[in-house]
Design a protein around this motif. Structure first.
Motif, mmCIF file in Angstrom:
data_model
loop_
_atom_site.group_PDB
_atom_site.id
_atom_site.type_symbol
_atom_site.label_atom_id
_atom_site.label_comp_id
_atom_site.label_asym_id
_atom_site.label_seq_id
_atom_site.Cartn_x
_atom_site.Cartn_y
_atom_site.Cartn_z
ATOM 1 N N ASP A 67 0.817 -1.217 0.000
ATOM 2 C CA ASP A 67 0.000 0.000 0.000
ATOM 3 C C ASP A 67 0.845 1.259 0.000
ATOM 4 N N ARG A 68 1.966 1.203 0.710
ATOM 5 C CA ARG A 68 2.810 2.394 0.804
ATOM 6 C C ARG A 68 4.264 1.967 0.652
ATOM 7 N N VAL A 69 4.856 2.282 -0.481
ATOM 8 C CA VAL A 69 6.251 1.918 -0.772
ATOM 9 C C VAL A 69 7.107 3.169 -0.643
ATOM 10 N N LEU A 70 8.101 3.074 0.207
ATOM 11 C CA LEU A 70 9.036 4.184 0.392
ATOM 12 C C LEU A 70 10.435 3.697 0.045
ATOM 13 N N LEU A 71 10.965 4.200 -1.067
ATOM 14 C CA LEU A 71 12.317 3.832 -1.491
ATOM 15 C C LEU A 71 13.297 4.874 -1.001
ATOM 16 N N ASP A 72 14.481 4.395 -0.589
ATOM 17 C CA ASP A 72 15.494 5.400 -0.251
ATOM 18 C C ASP A 72 16.203 5.823 -1.539
ATOM 19 N N VAL A 73 17.114 6.759 -1.421
ATOM 20 C CA VAL A 73 17.748 7.357 -2.606
ATOM 21 C C VAL A 73 18.492 6.315 -3.428
ATOM 22 N N ARG A 74 19.263 5.452 -2.768
ATOM 23 C CA ARG A 74 20.075 4.470 -3.500
ATOM 24 C C ARG A 74 19.201 3.435 -4.203
ATOM 25 N N GLU A 75 18.129 3.001 -3.568
ATOM 26 C CA GLU A 75 17.233 2.027 -4.203
ATOM 27 C C GLU A 75 16.572 2.627 -5.445
ATOM 28 N N ALA A 76 16.046 3.830 -5.305
ATOM 29 C CA ALA A 76 15.396 4.487 -6.440
ATOM 30 C C ALA A 76 16.401 4.780 -7.547
ATOM 31 N N THR A 77 17.598 5.195 -7.160
ATOM 32 C CA THR A 77 18.637 5.508 -8.155
ATOM 33 C C THR A 77 19.069 4.260 -8.913
ATOM 34 N N ALA A 78 19.208 3.122 -8.207
ATOM 35 C CA ALA A 78 19.616 1.876 -8.863
ATOM 36 C C ALA A 78 18.585 1.456 -9.903
ATOM 37 N N LEU A 79 17.299 1.569 -9.556
ATOM 38 C CA LEU A 79 16.241 1.215 -10.504
ATOM 39 C C LEU A 79 16.222 2.160 -11.702
ATOM 40 N N LEU A 80 16.352 3.468 -11.458
ATOM 41 C CA LEU A 80 16.349 4.434 -12.552
ATOM 42 C C LEU A 80 17.589 4.268 -13.432
ATOM 43 N N ALA A 81 18.708 3.880 -12.828
ATOM 44 C CA ALA A 81 19.930 3.652 -13.611
ATOM 45 C C ALA A 81 19.743 2.495 -14.580
ATOM 46 N N GLY A 82 19.060 1.437 -14.123
ATOM 47 C CA GLY A 82 18.800 0.311 -15.015
ATOM 48 C C GLY A 82 17.955 0.714 -16.205
ATOM 49 N N ILE A 83 16.921 1.543 -15.958
ATOM 50 C CA ILE A 83 16.074 2.024 -17.056
ATOM 51 C C ILE A 83 16.883 2.914 -17.991
ATOM 52 N N THR A 84 17.706 3.796 -17.413
ATOM 53 C CA THR A 84 18.490 4.746 -18.213
ATOM 54 C C THR A 84 19.458 4.023 -19.137
ATOM 55 N N VAL A 85 20.139 3.001 -18.616
ATOM 56 C CA VAL A 85 21.124 2.272 -19.422
ATOM 57 C C VAL A 85 20.447 1.507 -20.555
ATOM 58 N N ASP A 86 19.354 0.796 -20.255
ATOM 59 C CA ASP A 86 18.713 -0.029 -21.281
ATOM 60 C C ASP A 86 17.983 0.796 -22.332
ATOM 61 N N THR A 87 17.616 2.024 -22.014
ATOM 62 C CA THR A 87 16.929 2.872 -23.003
ATOM 63 C C THR A 87 17.887 3.846 -23.669
ATOM 64 N N LYS A 88 19.178 3.767 -23.331
ATOM 65 C CA LYS A 88 20.181 4.700 -23.869
ATOM 66 C C LYS A 88 19.720 6.143 -23.628
ATOM 67 N N ASN A 89 19.548 6.429 -22.323
ATOM 68 C CA ASN A 89 19.096 7.752 -21.892
ATOM 69 C C ASN A 89 17.730 8.102 -22.490
ATOM 70 N N PHE A 90 16.804 7.128 -22.421
ATOM 71 C CA PHE A 90 15.410 7.308 -22.831
ATOM 72 C C PHE A 90 15.266 7.642 -24.319
ATOM 73 N N SER A 91 16.164 7.085 -25.135
ATOM 74 C CA SER A 91 16.078 7.327 -26.574
ATOM 75 C C SER A 91 15.590 6.112 -27.346
ATOM 76 N N LEU A 92 15.661 4.910 -26.744
ATOM 77 C CA LEU A 92 15.246 3.682 -27.425
ATOM 78 C C LEU A 92 14.261 2.900 -26.558
ATOM 79 N N ARG A 93 13.306 2.243 -27.221
ATOM 80 C CA ARG A 93 12.360 1.326 -26.567
ATOM 81 C C ARG A 93 11.611 1.972 -25.393
ATOM 82 N N THR A 94 11.296 3.220 -25.513
ATOM 83 C CA THR A 94 10.578 3.896 -24.425
ATOM 84 C C THR A 94 9.106 4.047 -24.788
ATOM 85 N N GLY A 95 8.254 3.843 -23.786
ATOM 86 C CA GLY A 95 6.816 4.058 -23.959
ATOM 87 C C GLY A 95 6.317 4.937 -22.825
#
Length: 653
Positions: free
Chosen positions: A476-504
């Motif tokens: 119901d309530r998810v609270l991510l700390d900075v490192r957890e959120a950053t790690a997840l966003l880094a994975g998205i950033t790398v696989d999308t080549k800075n949000f330029s490929l395969r983004t929806g």
């Protein structure tokens, strides 16, 4: 004459009888000479008769044996001459030394003595000396050749009729298929009833005409699903046509905002009808798991793919994400502990997704660990960022430690791969029957078959995007700390080549959620910074690139030079930024001795299909393979595969 007949012991009774008669004659003469004389004459007569009889016996026996030998030899020649199969004696040079008349009939000549076997049976030109059977075709007849290397004998049997019956039996075996219209609800969303019905009628008519063209039994099961029944002969014709219906339907609906595509699953060669139906559904699942717009065919142990030229249509509903999140939540609650694994040589997407699953497990008070052995350059900076916080340091364990804590109550979560051979420690999967797979790659032939929960969405930009969505519904309530959120966003950033490929749209929704939870984009930029020396080495690789088919760049590193897999991948990414380059392939020798290939595309070309033919796999725009050999051999093989695909269906969409 056999010696035992001349000197047989049982023939000496006549000699001993005459000797006894002589002795008795001598005794009789002693008493009365007249009777003795008569007995002597009788003894001499008996002796003469015995000698004459023995001579006559030997003469008749010799004559009989001579006749019998002739008869046996003649019968043997007749049998060999009339055998329903051929016999060849050949020498060490594989040249015919003798043969029976059957071989002369095959060759159409009186004699083939002195002729090489490879000339008599051309199929043997490709076969080295071997013990066993070989099939060869001569003048439309199929022959089975049985070699006896020790005796240098070759038996030849005509199996044409058997071969034809076997072929006919194989061709008439049942084949079953399922055709599904991809994302029909999403495509027709916003249309009125008339437009929707008209579009469905056009697609149905196209499928029906295709089925009639190939004499397929077609039965509509639901509004977007059809059942097909045919035989294996027709299925081979469909494979040769490379399932042209895929292109016909896509081109026919090209004027739509999102063209309609089909997914086809076919199966043949199963032991029973029930198994055949299961195979057909499994093939369809694989086609859908790989993004749709393709056909997946399973014949026995062979799995083939056709089509797959377009990206998967992004799902516009979060229902499945919510259902999977609730199922994962229940599995975590029921488990004793949680073990999370990515693929070998993990990247930021694998580590980021693992951190997200770790967070979910810790929220429900479960002991959770991430399996990691060694740190490669791709994740070094991310791991340095995570290990600044002690709570993450103790959550990374080695494969040996993971084996020690895994039991039947352990929940194993595999992220960023769905292949058992790709995980760091496959033995962990055998120690528990509670396995969850979360992945964004297109499904391949190999799959973790005993997973109880599978969340594979090839439309997604990354596994981190999928995990981020799951986190939003798992609690119901998810609270991510900075490192957890950053790690997840880094994975998205790398696989999308800075949000330029395969983004929806959902990619940016996930990124927005992570930013609200404190993800640090500056920290990600620091993690993605390149070393100057590595940049120079990357430029050296790119310098050797050559362009094929006007839009395909292939770069091959210098022989004997070891190159890190990360550098190979980065070079492929950089090549893709060049003008008029739709796809890039970089080939280099890795430190472990294998030859690595990284393939990238902008979507105009399916590099996953190319890499699958090279023994690897991946995504439509991002794929890779590892092979043995030299960089020149692998480059030659890649060019051959590209030429085959260009000849079969064209490289570009």
């Amino acid at each position: 004459m056999p010696k035992f007949l001349v000197t047989r012991w049982h023939g000496m009774h006549q000699v001993w009888s005459i000797a006894l008669m002589v002795l008795m004659t001598v005794v009789l003469t002693w008493f009365w000479w007249v009777l003795g004389l008569i007995a002597l004459l009788l003894t001499i007569a008996a002796a003469v008769y015995t000698v004459l009889a023995e001579r006559a016996f030997r003469k008749d026996l010799k004559s009989y044996l001579g006749t019998l030998s002739y008869r046996v030899k003649k019968a043997g020649n007749d049998v060999i001459g009339e055998l329903p199969f051929g016999v060849i004696l050949y020498n060490e040079d594989r040249t015919v030394e003798w043969h029976n008349p059957y071989i002369a009939q095959i060759a159409g000549e009186e004699s083939v003595i002195g002729m090489p076997l490879a000339e008599l049976f051309p199929a043997l030109q490709q076969v080295k000396d071997k013990e066993g059977t070989v099939e060869a075709t001569v003048d439309g007849h199929v022959y089975q050749l049985l070699f006896k290397q020790k005796e240098r004998i070759l038996y030849v049997q005509d199996i044409t009729l058997l071969w034809q019956l076997s072929k006919r039996y194989d061709e008439e075996k049942l084949a079953m298929g399922v055709v599904m219209i991809d994302s029909l609800e999403e495509v027709t969303q916003g249309m009125d009833d008339h437009q929707r019905s008209s579009l469905q009628a056009k697609v149905t008519t196209e499928i029906t005409e295709w089925a009639q063209r190939y004499q397929l039994y077609l039965k509509r099961v639901t509004s977007d699903r059809f059942l097909l029944i045919t035989d294996q002969k027709t299925l081979r014709q469909l494979e040769q046509s490379r399932f042209v219906i895929l292109d016909e339907v896509r081109e026919m609906t090209a004027d739509q905002k999102i063209p309609i595509t089909l997914s086809i699953g076919f199966a043949a060669g199963a032991e029973s009808i029930v198994e055949l139906g299961q195979w057909a559904q499994s093939s369809l699942d694989i086609a859908l798991g790989r993004g749709g717009d393709q056909a997946s065919v399973k014949v026995g142990g062979r799995q083939s793919f056709y089509g797959g030229k377009t990206n998967a249509v992004e799902k516009r509903t979060r229902v499945r994400a919510r259902v999977v999140a609730h199922a994962l939540r229940d599995l975590i609650k029921e488990s004793g502990n949680v073990v999370i694994m990515g693929h070998k040589m993990p990247d930021m997407d694998a580590i980021g997704a693992a951190i997200g699953i770790l967070k979910a497990a810790l929220m429900f008070g479960k002991e959770a660990y991430i399996v990691l052995e060694g740190i490669n350059p791709a994740i070094q900076k991310m791991m340095e960022m995570l290990r600044e916080d002690e709570k993450f340091t103790k959550r990374f364990i080695t494969p040996e430690q993971a084996l020690g804590i895994t039991d039947s109550r352990t929940l194993t979560v595999v992220v960023d791969t769905h292949k058992a051979s790709m995980v760091k420690e496959p033995r962990i999967l055998a120690q528990t029957n509670k396995i969850v797979v979360v992945d964004h790659h297109r499904r391949g032939e190999e799959f973790i078959s005993n997973a109880i929960l599978v969340y594979m969405e090839p439309y997604a930009s990354s596994t981190c995007e999928l995990v981020t969505e799951l986190l939003q519904y798992i609690h119901d309530r998810v609270l991510l700390d900075v490192r957890e959120a950053t790690a997840l966003l880094a994975g998205i950033t790398v696989d999308t080549k800075n949000f330029s490929l395969r983004t929806g749209a959902r990619t940016f929704d996930a990124a927005s959620f992570l930013r609200r939870n404190g993800a640090d984009s500056m920290m990600i930029q620091r993690m993605l910074k390149e070393d100057l020396e590595e940049y120079v080495r990357k430029a050296e690789i790119i310098k050797h690139a050559e362009v094929y088919y006007d839009h395909v760049a292939i770069a091959v590193t210098e022989p004997g030079r070891k190159v890190a897999q990360l550098l190979i991948a980065q070079s492929a990414d950089t090549l893709l930024n060049m003008t008029d380059i739709y796809a890039s392939f970089v080939i280099g020798e890795r430190p472990d001795g294998l030859i690595g290939i990284s393939a990238r595309s902008l979507g105009h070309m399916n590099v996953q299909v190319v890499m699958e033919r090279m023994g690897g796999g991946g995504h439509l725009t991002n794929a890779a393979a590892q092979l043995e050999g030299t960089v020149q051999e692998v480059a030659a093989k890649l060019r051959t595969v590209l030429a085959q695909i260009e000849a079969e269906e064209g490289l570009f969409e």
